[in-house]
Motif scaffolding. Structure first.
Motif, PDB file in Angstrom:
ATOM      1  N   CYS A 192     -20.883 -14.617  -2.014  1.00 46.62           N
ATOM      2  CA  CYS A 192     -21.111 -15.113  -0.660  1.00 46.62           C
ATOM      3  C   CYS A 192     -19.775 -15.212   0.083  1.00 46.62           C
ATOM      4  O   CYS A 192     -18.695 -15.122  -0.499  1.00 46.62           O
ATOM      5  N   VAL A 193     -19.872 -15.410   1.389  1.00 44.01           N
ATOM      6  CA  VAL A 193     -18.677 -15.466   2.238  1.00 44.01           C
ATOM      7  C   VAL A 193     -17.783 -16.635   1.842  1.00 44.01           C
ATOM      8  O   VAL A 193     -16.554 -16.513   1.786  1.00 44.01           O
ATOM      9  N   GLN A 194     -18.388 -17.776   1.531  1.00 44.33           N
ATOM     10  CA  GLN A 194     -17.593 -18.965   1.221  1.00 44.33           C
ATOM     11  C   GLN A 194     -16.778 -18.783  -0.058  1.00 44.33           C
ATOM     12  O   GLN A 194     -15.572 -19.036  -0.085  1.00 44.33           O
ATOM     13  N   HIS A 195     -17.413 -18.341  -1.125  1.00 38.52           N
ATOM     14  CA  HIS A 195     -16.715 -18.221  -2.409  1.00 38.52           C
ATOM     15  C   HIS A 195     -15.759 -17.039  -2.454  1.00 38.52           C
ATOM     16  O   HIS A 195     -14.975 -16.916  -3.399  1.00 38.52           O
ATOM     17  N   GLU A 196     -15.823 -16.167  -1.462  1.00 36.49           N
ATOM     18  CA  GLU A 196     -14.917 -15.034  -1.420  1.00 36.49           C
ATOM     19  C   GLU A 196     -13.623 -15.369  -0.679  1.00 36.49           C
ATOM     20  O   GLU A 196     -12.707 -14.544  -0.622  1.00 36.49           O
ATOM     21  N   GLN A 197     -13.541 -16.579  -0.147  1.00 32.48           N
ATOM     22  CA  GLN A 197     -12.348 -16.963   0.601  1.00 32.48           C
ATOM     23  C   GLN A 197     -11.128 -17.089  -0.324  1.00 32.48           C
ATOM     24  O   GLN A 197     -11.269 -17.356  -1.523  1.00 32.48           O
ATOM     25  N   PRO A 198      -9.910 -16.902   0.229  1.00 32.13           N
ATOM     26  CA  PRO A 198      -8.694 -16.916  -0.610  1.00 32.13           C
ATOM     27  C   PRO A 198      -8.503 -18.202  -1.400  1.00 32.13           C
ATOM     28  O   PRO A 198      -7.971 -18.165  -2.507  1.00 32.13           O
ATOM     29  N   GLN A 199      -8.920 -19.356  -0.865  1.00 34.87           N
ATOM     30  CA  GLN A 199      -8.682 -20.612  -1.583  1.00 34.87           C
ATOM     31  C   GLN A 199      -9.471 -20.689  -2.884  1.00 34.87           C
ATOM     32  O   GLN A 199      -9.132 -21.475  -3.777  1.00 34.87           O
ATOM     33  N   PHE A 200     -10.528 -19.902  -3.036  1.00 29.67           N
ATOM     34  CA  PHE A 200     -11.295 -19.862  -4.278  1.00 29.67           C
ATOM     35  C   PHE A 200     -10.851 -18.720  -5.182  1.00 29.67           C
ATOM     36  O   PHE A 200     -11.459 -18.508  -6.238  1.00 29.67           O
ATOM     37  N   ASN A 201      -9.829 -17.973  -4.780  1.00 29.34           N
ATOM     38  CA  ASN A 201      -9.450 -16.763  -5.512  1.00 29.34           C
ATOM     39  C   ASN A 201      -7.938 -16.668  -5.669  1.00 29.34           C
ATOM     40  O   ASN A 201      -7.315 -15.684  -5.274  1.00 29.34           O
TER      41      ASN A 201
END
Length: 366
Positions: free
Chosen positions: A164-173
């Motif tokens: 999803c868009v939220q979990h693909e954000q840099p802060q989660f990666n």
């Protein structure tokens, strides 16, 4: 000095390899003192004390001999066939090597549970779970295992599965390459894994890694997997059920085996497992052939579409990203398909709208 894992096999454990490396000189001296007969000058010279450079060369030769089984050469480059078609097969296929995928039994406190009756794993996001791969024989080198997520329902089987868009954000990666962020599944136990496919280019996502050899005392190769998105995320899987397709492949992409595992990524694995197992039992034990009370013939059954607005409407929206607009169009297609099924007699407007949406999807996918 230590060797990288890519240069060694699974025959020796790390500690054993290091111990062998650091004691090669002592081994040579032991062989010289115990197995060389006096007077054999040639053999004595062969096992004479070695200089630093000669010792290093001998160490390297020993590791080259012990790194892999005989007649095996490890393939370092990426296989030439690495893309997965949108139409993937989900039929079980043991293949010539009786390819088998096993889920390790777990305790009640683990963040994942496995239902044998459903062949389904219920797991929390971010939790690691082990999978064992087995072959009854192996006479080929360069075997790979591909892990491909797919929607299990036939209606959505050709759609891509991505985060999803939220979990693909840099802060989660943190420290995750951009091309890996869109994948919902990772294989952290294998640093040789390739993350293939691209959602933006309408390519199905998959994880490919070389299948190593079982360690001594076991007949299976174990890998760890982790899911990094939830089944309920609205801009990702959006509650559509998924399955993981494990395929055994040759170096040229030929499929030699296929196994299927259903998966649900959720916050309460045990609760969801019990609920789905209960629902499955209820459906399987539903009474059949029981007489139903018929409605009176003079009772008017509402069609359900008398009060619906069937006028055609249009709206223009701007959405960043081709993948996002494709999801909106496909969701609208699903709505129109549902209306066609619910209104089999008067559905011309819905059929026309469905065809227009399909044309827009095809245009964007070109």
């Amino acid at each position: 000095m230590s060797f990288h894992d890519s240069e060694l096999s699974d025959i020796l454990e790390n500690d054993a390899r290091e111990a062998l490396y650091h004691n090669v000189h002592d081994i040579v001296e032991y062989v010289q003192g115990n197995f060389c007969e006096p007077g054999l000058s040639e053999i004595g010279n062969t096992f004479s004390p070695l200089g630093n450079e000669e010792t290093l060369n001998l160490k390297q030769e020993i590791f080259n001999d012990l790194s892999l089984p005989s007649n095996v050469s490890y393939q370092q480059e990426l296989p030439p066939v690495y893309t997965v078609p949108l139409k993937v097969c989900n039929e079980e296929y043991a293949g010539p090597y009786n390819f088998d995928v096993s889920i390790i039994p777990n305790g009640s406190k683990n963040p994942w549970v496995y239902s044998a009756s459903l062949n389904k794993v219920f797991i929390d996001m971010g939790a690691h779970f082990p999978v064992d791969f087995r072959l009854n024989s192996r006479d080929l080198e360069g075997l790979y295992v591909r892990v491909t997520p797919s929607f299990s329902s036939l209606q959505h089987s050709q759609e891509l599965v991505f985060r999803c868009v939220q979990h693909e954000q840099p802060q989660f990666n943190k420290d995750v390459p951009p091309h890996v962020r869109q994948h919902i599944i990772r294989c952290p136990s294998n640093d040789k894994a390739f993350y293939l496919g691209d959602r933006d280019n309408n390519q199905r996502l998959s994880v490919l890694f070389p299948l190593s050899y079982p360690q001594a005392g076991t007949d299976a190769v174990r890998e760890m997997f982790v899911f990094v998105c939830k089944s309920s995320c609205p801009t990702g899987m959006n509650r559509k059920p998924i399955e993981i397709i494990f395929t055994l492949e040759k170096y040229d992409g030929e499929i030699l085996g296929r196994r299927i595992l259903n998966v649900r990524i959720c916050s309460c694995p045990k609760r969801d497992k019990e609920k789905e197992e209960k629902d499955s039992v209820s459906k399987s034990t539903a009474p059949t052939g029981k007489k139903r009370k018929l409605e009176p013939k003079d009772k008017k059954i509402p069609s359900g579409d008398e009060s619906k607005d069937k006028n055609m409407h249009s709206v223009t929206i701007e959405v960043p990203g081709k993948a996002n607009i494709l999801q909106i169009l496909k969701f609208s297609q699903d709505l129109m398909a549902g209306e066609v099924m619910r209104n089999p007699q008067k559905n011309e407007q819905y059929v026309e709208a469905y065809k227009k949406l399909q044309a827009q999807v095809n245009q964007l996918q070109q």
